[in-house]
Design an enzyme around this catalytic site. Structure first.
Site, PDB file in Angstrom:
ATOM      1  N   GLY A  31      -3.832  -2.085   4.599  1.00  0.00           N
ATOM      2  CA  GLY A  31      -3.602  -0.829   3.908  1.00  0.00           C
ATOM      3  C   GLY A  31      -3.307  -1.014   2.432  1.00  0.00           C
ATOM      4  O   GLY A  31      -3.016  -2.122   1.971  1.00  0.00           O
ATOM      5  N   ASN A  32      -3.372   0.079   1.697  1.00  0.00           N
ATOM      6  CA  ASN A  32      -3.092   0.061   0.266  1.00  0.00           C
ATOM      7  C   ASN A  32      -2.789   1.470  -0.201  1.00  0.00           C
ATOM      8  O   ASN A  32      -3.298   2.443   0.362  1.00  0.00           O
ATOM      9  CB  ASN A  32      -4.260  -0.539  -0.536  1.00  0.00           C
ATOM     10  CG  ASN A  32      -5.600  -0.191   0.038  1.00  0.00           C
ATOM     11  OD1 ASN A  32      -6.129   0.894  -0.197  1.00  0.00           O
ATOM     12  ND2 ASN A  32      -6.164  -1.096   0.837  1.00  0.00           N
ATOM     13  N   GLY A  47      -2.987  -8.893  -0.683  1.00  0.00           N
ATOM     14  CA  GLY A  47      -2.348  -9.921   0.118  1.00  0.00           C
ATOM     15  C   GLY A  47      -0.898  -9.671   0.469  1.00  0.00           C
ATOM     16  O   GLY A  47      -0.289 -10.493   1.157  1.00  0.00           O
ATOM     17  N   SER A  77      -7.816  -5.234  -2.692  1.00  0.00           N
ATOM     18  CA  SER A  77      -9.260  -5.459  -2.595  1.00  0.00           C
ATOM     19  C   SER A  77     -10.044  -4.156  -2.473  1.00  0.00           C
ATOM     20  O   SER A  77     -11.266  -4.152  -2.611  1.00  0.00           O
ATOM     21  CB  SER A  77      -9.567  -6.368  -1.399  1.00  0.00           C
ATOM     22  OG  SER A  77      -9.019  -5.828  -0.212  1.00  0.00           O
ATOM     23  N   GLU A  78      -9.350  -3.042  -2.205  1.00  0.00           N
ATOM     24  CA  GLU A  78     -10.013  -1.737  -2.149  1.00  0.00           C
ATOM     25  C   GLU A  78      -9.928  -1.012  -3.492  1.00  0.00           C
ATOM     26  O   GLU A  78     -10.035   0.217  -3.563  1.00  0.00           O
ATOM     27  CB  GLU A  78      -9.400  -0.866  -1.046  1.00  0.00           C
ATOM     28  CG  GLU A  78      -9.580  -1.389   0.356  1.00  0.00           C
ATOM     29  CD  GLU A  78     -11.018  -1.251   0.881  1.00  0.00           C
ATOM     30  OE1 GLU A  78     -11.923  -0.974   0.065  1.00  0.00           O
ATOM     31  OE2 GLU A  78     -11.213  -1.433   2.090  1.00  0.00           O
ATOM     32  N   HIS A  97      -4.214   4.711   1.858  1.00  0.00           N
ATOM     33  CA  HIS A  97      -5.240   4.196   2.772  1.00  0.00           C
ATOM     34  C   HIS A  97      -4.548   3.350   3.829  1.00  0.00           C
ATOM     35  O   HIS A  97      -3.936   2.322   3.519  1.00  0.00           O
ATOM     36  CB  HIS A  97      -6.270   3.358   2.016  1.00  0.00           C
ATOM     37  CG  HIS A  97      -7.204   2.607   2.923  1.00  0.00           C
ATOM     38  ND1 HIS A  97      -7.824   3.205   4.002  1.00  0.00           N
ATOM     39  CD2 HIS A  97      -7.615   1.307   2.926  1.00  0.00           C
ATOM     40  CE1 HIS A  97      -8.578   2.312   4.623  1.00  0.00           C
ATOM     41  NE2 HIS A  97      -8.463   1.149   3.999  1.00  0.00           N
ATOM     42  N   HIS A  99      -4.390   2.193   8.361  1.00  0.00           N
ATOM     43  CA  HIS A  99      -5.166   1.878   9.557  1.00  0.00           C
ATOM     44  C   HIS A  99      -4.422   2.415  10.788  1.00  0.00           C
ATOM     45  O   HIS A  99      -4.017   1.640  11.670  1.00  0.00           O
ATOM     46  CB  HIS A  99      -5.371   0.366   9.672  1.00  0.00           C
ATOM     47  CG  HIS A  99      -5.977  -0.258   8.462  1.00  0.00           C
ATOM     48  ND1 HIS A  99      -5.667  -1.536   8.043  1.00  0.00           N
ATOM     49  CD2 HIS A  99      -6.884   0.217   7.563  1.00  0.00           C
ATOM     50  CE1 HIS A  99      -6.348  -1.822   6.948  1.00  0.00           C
ATOM     51  NE2 HIS A  99      -7.092  -0.770   6.632  1.00  0.00           N
ATOM     52  N   HIS A 162     -12.466   1.595  10.908  1.00  0.00           N
ATOM     53  CA  HIS A 162     -11.750   1.062   9.742  1.00  0.00           C
ATOM     54  C   HIS A 162     -10.398   1.732   9.547  1.00  0.00           C
ATOM     55  O   HIS A 162      -9.367   1.086   9.669  1.00  0.00           O
ATOM     56  CB  HIS A 162     -12.624   1.222   8.495  1.00  0.00           C
ATOM     57  CG  HIS A 162     -12.029   0.650   7.242  1.00  0.00           C
ATOM     58  ND1 HIS A 162     -12.755   0.478   6.087  1.00  0.00           N
ATOM     59  CD2 HIS A 162     -10.774   0.225   6.940  1.00  0.00           C
ATOM     60  CE1 HIS A 162     -11.990  -0.044   5.140  1.00  0.00           C
ATOM     61  NE2 HIS A 162     -10.771  -0.195   5.648  1.00  0.00           N
TER      62      HIS A 162
END
Length: 224
Positions: A31-32, A47, A77-78, A97, A99, A162
């Site tokens: 997630g982010n 990370g 990374s998103e 974001h 999951h 996802h």
């Protein structure tokens, strides 16, 4: 030039990050989240588990060119997905974001949506479209996401196999949309096990949207 997050923004990001982990909406470093302050996006570092991020570890990124301004840490990374949303949705100042397991479980079957079965979903989330699976952390995913979310009618998006994206004028609003959607997934799941789910009818949805109490709640959430 040194970029600094306000103490209030740090507290809100930390609070929401902890809530996301506590509610098991992500696991591990998944997630982010991000917020917009003027022309800078502050995003979770790559990370890191969300509940491990320290005050100086949120990564500032210039929205117009995607340049990371943190001296040592990489942005999530998103990053491309977040940048495309901010560039195309001037009404949005926060992105979550996650999951969420039950939501992913439902939307990754033949079900392309989770029906509106209770008022909070109608009033605070609304219609949620979906996209088919696209490789995470890719330009292709960012393009697929913004092809749908550039429409201001949508403030959430299902990513098959996802996760979930929710948007808001502030981080609290974006987070609450995530929580409500996962709760809606639970309600739908339970109802499927004991009978036939009853979604709210169109006239019932409109009645909820017309309630003065719901309009008041939405205004409060938009203020953050």
């Amino acid at each position: 030039m040194k970029y600094l997050l306000s103490k209030d923004d740090v507290l809100k990001l930390s609070y929401i990050s902890q809530k996301i982990v506590d509610k098991q909406l992500v696991v591990g470093p998944g997630g982010n989240i991000s917020i917009r302050t003027d022309n800078i996006m502050w995003i979770s570092p790559s990370g890191f588990a969300l509940d491990q991020i320290q005050e100086d570890q949120w990564v500032p990124v210039q929205i117009h060119n995607g340049q990371s301004l943190h001296p040592s840490l990489r942005p999530s990374s998103e990053i491309a997905m977040h940048l495309e949303i901010y560039r195309n949705r001037k009404d949005i100042n926060a992105i979550v974001h996650t999951h969420p397991p039950i939501t992913i479980g439902i939307i990754s079957t033949e079900h392309n949506e989770i029906p509106a079965m209770f008022p909070d979903f109608v009033a605070l989330v609304g219609k949620v479209p979906f996209i088919e699976y696209v490789v995470p952390c890719s330009t292709e995913l960012a393009n697929s996401v913004i092809n749908v979310l550039q429409d201001p009618a949508y403030n959430a998006l299902y990513l098959k196999n996802h996760g979930l994206i929710t948007l808001g004028t502030n981080i609290m609003q974006a987070y609450y949309r995530t929580e409500i959607i996962e709760n809606a997934a639970k309600v739908f799941w339970v109802s499927k096990t004991v009978g036939t789910p009853r979604a709210l009818l169109e006239h019932e949805i409109q009645e909820i949207l017309n309630l003065e109490a719901e309009k008041y709640r939405q205004k409060l959430l938009e203020r953050g």
